[in-house]
Scaffold this motif. Structure first.
Motif, PDB file in Angstrom:
ATOM      1  N   ARG A  73      57.672  30.390  80.899  1.00  0.00           N
ATOM      2  CA  ARG A  73      57.131  31.503  81.687  1.00  0.00           C
ATOM      3  C   ARG A  73      56.325  30.914  82.839  1.00  0.00           C
ATOM      4  O   ARG A  73      55.444  30.065  82.634  1.00  0.00           O
ATOM      5  N   VAL A  74      56.656  31.341  84.056  1.00  0.00           N
ATOM      6  CA  VAL A  74      56.004  30.790  85.250  1.00  0.00           C
ATOM      7  C   VAL A  74      55.461  31.943  86.096  1.00  0.00           C
ATOM      8  O   VAL A  74      55.813  33.102  85.871  1.00  0.00           O
ATOM      9  N   VAL A  75      54.622  31.605  87.080  1.00  0.00           N
ATOM     10  CA  VAL A  75      54.130  32.618  88.011  1.00  0.00           C
ATOM     11  C   VAL A  75      54.926  32.492  89.318  1.00  0.00           C
ATOM     12  O   VAL A  75      54.969  31.425  89.928  1.00  0.00           O
ATOM     13  N   VAL A  76      55.584  33.600  89.699  1.00  0.00           N
ATOM     14  CA  VAL A  76      56.406  33.615  90.908  1.00  0.00           C
ATOM     15  C   VAL A  76      55.621  34.290  92.027  1.00  0.00           C
ATOM     16  O   VAL A  76      55.047  35.356  91.835  1.00  0.00           O
ATOM     17  N   THR A  77      55.578  33.614  93.194  1.00  0.00           N
ATOM     18  CA  THR A  77      54.896  34.187  94.361  1.00  0.00           C
ATOM     19  C   THR A  77      55.837  34.051  95.563  1.00  0.00           C
ATOM     20  O   THR A  77      56.856  33.361  95.484  1.00  0.00           O
ATOM     21  N   TRP A 104      54.545  26.621  87.023  1.00  0.00           N
ATOM     22  CA  TRP A 104      54.388  26.621  85.565  1.00  0.00           C
ATOM     23  C   TRP A 104      52.966  26.193  85.201  1.00  0.00           C
ATOM     24  O   TRP A 104      52.254  26.870  84.491  1.00  0.00           O
ATOM     25  N   ARG A 105      52.580  25.009  85.734  1.00  0.00           N
ATOM     26  CA  ARG A 105      51.261  24.473  85.393  1.00  0.00           C
ATOM     27  C   ARG A 105      50.521  24.074  86.653  1.00  0.00           C
ATOM     28  O   ARG A 105      51.132  23.593  87.607  1.00  0.00           O
ATOM     29  N   VAL A 106      49.219  24.244  86.647  1.00  0.00           N
ATOM     30  CA  VAL A 106      48.359  23.710  87.704  1.00  0.00           C
ATOM     31  C   VAL A 106      47.346  22.824  86.986  1.00  0.00           C
ATOM     32  O   VAL A 106      46.705  23.278  86.026  1.00  0.00           O
ATOM     33  N   ALA A 107      47.242  21.567  87.421  1.00  0.00           N
ATOM     34  CA  ALA A 107      46.363  20.584  86.768  1.00  0.00           C
ATOM     35  C   ALA A 107      46.619  20.561  85.254  1.00  0.00           C
ATOM     36  O   ALA A 107      45.682  20.481  84.446  1.00  0.00           O
ATOM     37  N   GLY A 108      47.882  20.695  84.881  1.00  0.00           N
ATOM     38  CA  GLY A 108      48.261  20.609  83.467  1.00  0.00           C
ATOM     39  C   GLY A 108      48.037  21.898  82.684  1.00  0.00           C
ATOM     40  O   GLY A 108      48.324  21.967  81.492  1.00  0.00           O
ATOM     41  N   ILE A 109      47.515  22.957  83.337  1.00  0.00           N
ATOM     42  CA  ILE A 109      47.220  24.214  82.618  1.00  0.00           C
ATOM     43  C   ILE A 109      48.303  25.245  82.940  1.00  0.00           C
ATOM     44  O   ILE A 109      48.595  25.491  84.110  1.00  0.00           O
ATOM     45  N   GLU A 110      48.890  25.861  81.920  1.00  0.00           N
ATOM     46  CA  GLU A 110      49.904  26.899  82.147  1.00  0.00           C
ATOM     47  C   GLU A 110      49.246  28.120  82.803  1.00  0.00           C
ATOM     48  O   GLU A 110      48.243  28.633  82.287  1.00  0.00           O
ATOM     49  N   VAL A 111      49.831  28.571  83.912  1.00  0.00           N
ATOM     50  CA  VAL A 111      49.161  29.656  84.653  1.00  0.00           C
ATOM     51  C   VAL A 111      49.660  31.057  84.264  1.00  0.00           C
ATOM     52  O   VAL A 111      48.957  32.045  84.493  1.00  0.00           O
ATOM     53  N   ALA A 112      50.878  31.150  83.669  1.00  0.00           N
ATOM     54  CA  ALA A 112      51.383  32.494  83.325  1.00  0.00           C
ATOM     55  C   ALA A 112      50.467  33.211  82.317  1.00  0.00           C
ATOM     56  O   ALA A 112      50.113  34.381  82.532  1.00  0.00           O
ATOM     57  N   GLY A 139      46.344  37.504  81.375  1.00  0.00           N
ATOM     58  CA  GLY A 139      44.970  37.884  81.016  1.00  0.00           C
ATOM     59  C   GLY A 139      44.268  38.567  82.180  1.00  0.00           C
ATOM     60  O   GLY A 139      43.583  39.581  81.991  1.00  0.00           O
ATOM     61  N   LEU A 140      44.465  38.068  83.386  1.00  0.00           N
ATOM     62  CA  LEU A 140      43.784  38.641  84.555  1.00  0.00           C
ATOM     63  C   LEU A 140      44.328  40.028  84.888  1.00  0.00           C
ATOM     64  O   LEU A 140      43.590  40.927  85.281  1.00  0.00           O
ATOM     65  N   ALA A 188      36.535  36.745  84.087  1.00  0.00           N
ATOM     66  CA  ALA A 188      37.611  36.669  83.090  1.00  0.00           C
ATOM     67  C   ALA A 188      38.342  35.337  83.194  1.00  0.00           C
ATOM     68  O   ALA A 188      38.696  34.729  82.182  1.00  0.00           O
ATOM     69  N   LEU A 189      38.540  34.861  84.433  1.00  0.00           N
ATOM     70  CA  LEU A 189      39.247  33.582  84.601  1.00  0.00           C
ATOM     71  C   LEU A 189      38.432  32.451  83.973  1.00  0.00           C
ATOM     72  O   LEU A 189      38.977  31.606  83.259  1.00  0.00           O
ATOM     73  N   ASP A 190      37.104  32.456  84.214  1.00  0.00           N
ATOM     74  CA  ASP A 190      36.256  31.421  83.605  1.00  0.00           C
ATOM     75  C   ASP A 190      36.367  31.459  82.078  1.00  0.00           C
ATOM     76  O   ASP A 190      36.484  30.430  81.424  1.00  0.00           O
ATOM     77  N   ARG A 191      36.369  32.680  81.538  1.00  0.00           N
ATOM     78  CA  ARG A 191      36.435  32.803  80.084  1.00  0.00           C
ATOM     79  C   ARG A 191      37.781  32.279  79.553  1.00  0.00           C
ATOM     80  O   ARG A 191      37.830  31.503  78.596  1.00  0.00           O
ATOM     81  N   LEU A 192      38.876  32.650  80.257  1.00  0.00           N
ATOM     82  CA  LEU A 192      40.208  32.215  79.810  1.00  0.00           C
ATOM     83  C   LEU A 192      40.341  30.694  79.894  1.00  0.00           C
ATOM     84  O   LEU A 192      40.934  30.058  79.025  1.00  0.00           O
ATOM     85  N   LEU A 193      39.772  30.108  80.965  1.00  0.00           N
ATOM     86  CA  LEU A 193      39.848  28.649  81.117  1.00  0.00           C
ATOM     87  C   LEU A 193      39.050  27.970  80.011  1.00  0.00           C
ATOM     88  O   LEU A 193      39.480  26.942  79.468  1.00  0.00           O
ATOM     89  N   GLY A 194      37.917  28.559  79.667  1.00  0.00           N
ATOM     90  CA  GLY A 194      37.103  28.016  78.574  1.00  0.00           C
ATOM     91  C   GLY A 194      37.879  28.074  77.261  1.00  0.00           C
ATOM     92  O   GLY A 194      37.930  27.103  76.504  1.00  0.00           O
ATOM     93  N   GLN A 195      38.544  29.231  77.025  1.00  0.00           N
ATOM     94  CA  GLN A 195      39.321  29.371  75.774  1.00  0.00           C
ATOM     95  C   GLN A 195      40.463  28.350  75.723  1.00  0.00           C
ATOM     96  O   GLN A 195      40.848  27.891  74.667  1.00  0.00           O
TER      97      GLN A 195
END
Ligand code: FAD
Length: 449
Positions: free
Chosen positions: A384-388, A396-404, A409-410, A421-428
Motif C-alpha cells: 500500500r503506497v500513497v499516490v500523489t 511506500w516509505r519515507v526515511a524507512g517509515i511506511e506512509v500509507a 490515520g490522518l 495526530a501525526l506526532d502521535r502516529l510516528l511515536g506509535q
C-alpha cells in the motif's frame, strides 16, 4: 557449434556491456547472491562528460570506491540561454575512459566475472537454449541476460524516440585557464563546453541529425570549426586552442527502447532501455538509477516467477514515467529559448513529446492510498503506497517509515488536529527524531487533504 556456459555460471546472469548501467546491475545482482559474468568491450571513442554532484553521492552510497576516485571536484557550470547568462550549479568533468575503467575495477572487486570480448548476437526469442555469440567465436549460455550496451543497442520495435539528434564532439588543447563548463544556445542547436585546468577543452555541438550541409567523416572537422566560429561563447572558450583529436559524431536522440524485456530471458537497462537528451545534464545519473531498479526485477523473475508480470510492469511503469518526465522538462527548457522560434531545431523540440504539463507542476489531486509494486528486500512485491500528482507511481516509505498507514490515520482525524495526530502516529511507529522530521516534512509538502 554448441553453446558453452561460463564455468560455474549456467544458472547465472550474463551482463552485456560494462558501462555505468552494466556495472551497477552486475554489482547489485552479485550482492543478491547471483553468479554474475559481464562482457566488457570498451567504447570506440573518447568523451568528456559533466557529472552532477549527486552522481558522486550515489556512487558513495552504493560503494563504488574506484569510480569515486576518478571524479574530480565540481567546477562552475555557466548557462547562456535566451540571451542571458547565469552561473547555474556545478558539475565534475570526467574523462569517460578513466571512469569506465574504474567502474570495471569496482565490479571485479564485487565478485563479478569479467570477460573481455564483444557480443555479436543476442539470445534468440523462443529458443531457450540459445545464448550470445561473441566476436572471439565463443557462444555462451546463461540463465538470464542483461542488455546494457547503451546507445550501441539497436532501436527496438516499439521504441519511442524524440527528435533525431546528433552530437559532434571535439577535443582541443589550449593554454592553461580556469576550469569550468558552459552550455550555450545557437540558431541550429546548442553547445556544451568543458575546460580542465591543464588547458584540455572539449566542445560538443548538439544539432538535428539532418542539419543542412553536415558532411560525413571527411570534412567534419572543418565544418564543425566553421559552426563553432558562429557561436560567441565557443569562440571565447576555444581561443588559442588547437584540435587534439578527430571529431566524433554520436547519436543522442532521446529514446525509450520498448519493449524493455524483448523476451523472457533478456532485460534492457541503462541507455539501452531509456536514454535522455544530453541537455538534461544528468543522463549518467538516470542510467545509474534506472539500472539500480533492474536487479530486484531480475531477482524476482528468477526466484519468484509467479510475480514476473508484476515485476516487469513495475519496471516498465517506472521507466515510462521517468522518460516522460525528462521529455517534458526538456521541452520546457527548449521553449525557454525564444530567439529562433522558426528554426526547425527549436520548433521541433519545443513541441515534443506533447502539451502535458511537466512533472511537479500539477497540484490538484488529494493524496490517496493505492496498491502498487515496490522494491522490498531485493524483490518486487505489492504494497500500500500513497499516490500523489507528484508521485503517481506512489511513495511506500519515507526515511524507512511506511506512509500509507500514516495517511489512513490522518484522514480519520479532523483537519485541525492532524499535526498532533501525526506526532502521535510516528511515536506509535517507534520512529526516531530524525526520521520523524523527514516524514513530517514529506507530509507538509502534500496537497491538503
Ligand atoms: C552526446 C552525449 C553526451 C552526454 N553527456 C553527458 C553528460 O555530460 N553528463 C551525463 O551525466 N550524461 C551524459 N550523457 C549520457 C551518458 O553518456 C549515458 O547516460 C551513460 O553513459 C549510459 O550508461 P550505460 O551504461 O547505459 O551505457 P554506456 O555508457 O554507453 O555503456 C555501454 C557499454 O556497452 C559496451 N558495448 C556496446 N556494444 C557492445 C557489445 N556488442 N558487446 C559488448 N559490449 C558492448 C560499450 O562499449 C560500453 O562500454 C551523454 C550522452 C550522449 C549521447
Amino acid at each position: 557449434m554448441a553453446y558453452e556456459a561460463v564455468p560455474g555460471s549456467e544458472a547465472g546472469v550474463l551482463v552485456i556491456g560494462a558501462g555505468p548501467a552494466g556495472c551497477t546491475a552486475a554489482i547489485s545482482l552479485a550482492r543478491l547472491g547471483h553468479d554474475v559474468s559481464m562482457i566488457a568491450y570498451p567504447r570506440g571513442f573518447e568523451a568528456y562528460e559533466g557529472l552532477a554532484p549527486r552522481v558522486a553521492s550515489w556512487l558513495r552510497a552504493a560503494g563504488f570506491a574506484a569510480a569515486l576516485r576518478v571524479i574530480p571536484q565540481p567546477v562552475k557550470r555557466r548557462v547562456e540561454w535566451d540571451g542571458s547568462s547565469v552561473d547555474r550549479n556545478a558539475e565534475s568533468i570526467v574523462r569517460r575512459s578513466d571512469f569506465d575503467r574504474a567502474l570495471l575495477e569496482d565490479a571485479e572487486a564485487a565478485g563479478v566475472r569479467i570477460l573481455h570480448d564483444q557480443v555479436r548476437r543476442l539470445p534468440r526469442a523462443g529458443l531457450d537454449d540459445s545464448g550470445v555469440v561473441l566476436a572471439s567465436g565463443r557462444r555462451l549460455v546463461a540463465r538470464f541476460f542483461v542488455d546494457a550496451r547503451g546507445r550501441a543497442a539497436h532501436r527496438a520495435g516499439d521504441s519511442r524516440d524524440g527528435p533525431v539528434t546528433v552530437s559532434i564532439a571535439q577535443l582541443w588543447q589550449g593554454p592553461a585557464r580556469d576550469p569550468g563548463t558552459a552550455v550555450t544556445a545557437c540558431a541550429d542547436g546548442w553547445v556544451w563546453l568543458a575546460r580542465e585546468e591543464n588547458g584540455i577543452c572539449f566542445s560538443q555541438l548538439n544539432c538535428a541529425a539532418d542539419v543542412p550541409g553536415r558532411p560525413g567523416v571527411r570534412g567534419l572537422a572543418a565544418w564543425l570549426r566553421n559552426r563553432l566560429e558562429s557561436v560567441p561563447l565557443a569562440c571565447e572558450w576555444l581561443d588559442g586552442c588547437a584540435p587534439a583529436a578527430e571529431p566524433v559524431a554520436r547519436a543522442s536522440t532521446a529514446r525509450l527502447n520498448l519493449p524493455l524485456a524483448p523476451h523472457g530471458r533478456v532485460l534492457r537497462i541503462g541507455d539501452c532501455a531509456m536514454a535522455v537528451d544530453p541537455l538534461s545534464g544528468s543522463g549518467l545519473f538516470q542510467a545509474l538509477s534506472s539500472a539500480a531498479l533492474a536487479p530486484a526485477v531480475i531477482n524476482t523473475l528468477l526466484r519468484m516467477p509467479d510475480s514476473a508480470a508484476l515485476a516487469l510492469n513495475f519496471y516498465e511503469d517506472r521507466l515510462r514515467h521517468l522518460f516522460e518526465r525528462f521529455a517534458r522538462t526538456g521541452r520546457d527548457f527548449y521553449r525557454a529559448e525564444t530567439r529562433w522560434p522558426a528554426a526547425p531545431f527549436w520548433r521541433e523540440r519545443a513541441a515534443w513529446p506533447d502539451e502535458e504539463i511537466a512533472h511537479g507542476m500539477r497540484r490538484a489531486r488529494a493524496p490517496e492510498v493505492a496498491l502498487r509494486a515496490v522494491v522490498d528486500d531485493g524483490l518486487i512485491r505489492q504494497a500500500r503506497v500513497v499516490v500523489t500528482d507528484d508521485q503517481p507511481l506512489g511513495t511506500w516509505r519515507v526515511a524507512g517509515i511506511e506512509v500509507a498507514p500514516l495517511l489512513d490515520g490522518l484522514q480519520a482525524t479532523r483537519e485541525t488536529e492532524r499535526a498532533g495526530a501525526l506526532d502521535r502516529l510516528l511515536g506509535q511507529a517507534g520512529c526516531n527524531a530524525q526520521n520523524a522530521s523527514a516524514v513530517r516534512r514529506w507530509f507538509a509538502g502534500l496537497q491538503p487533504f
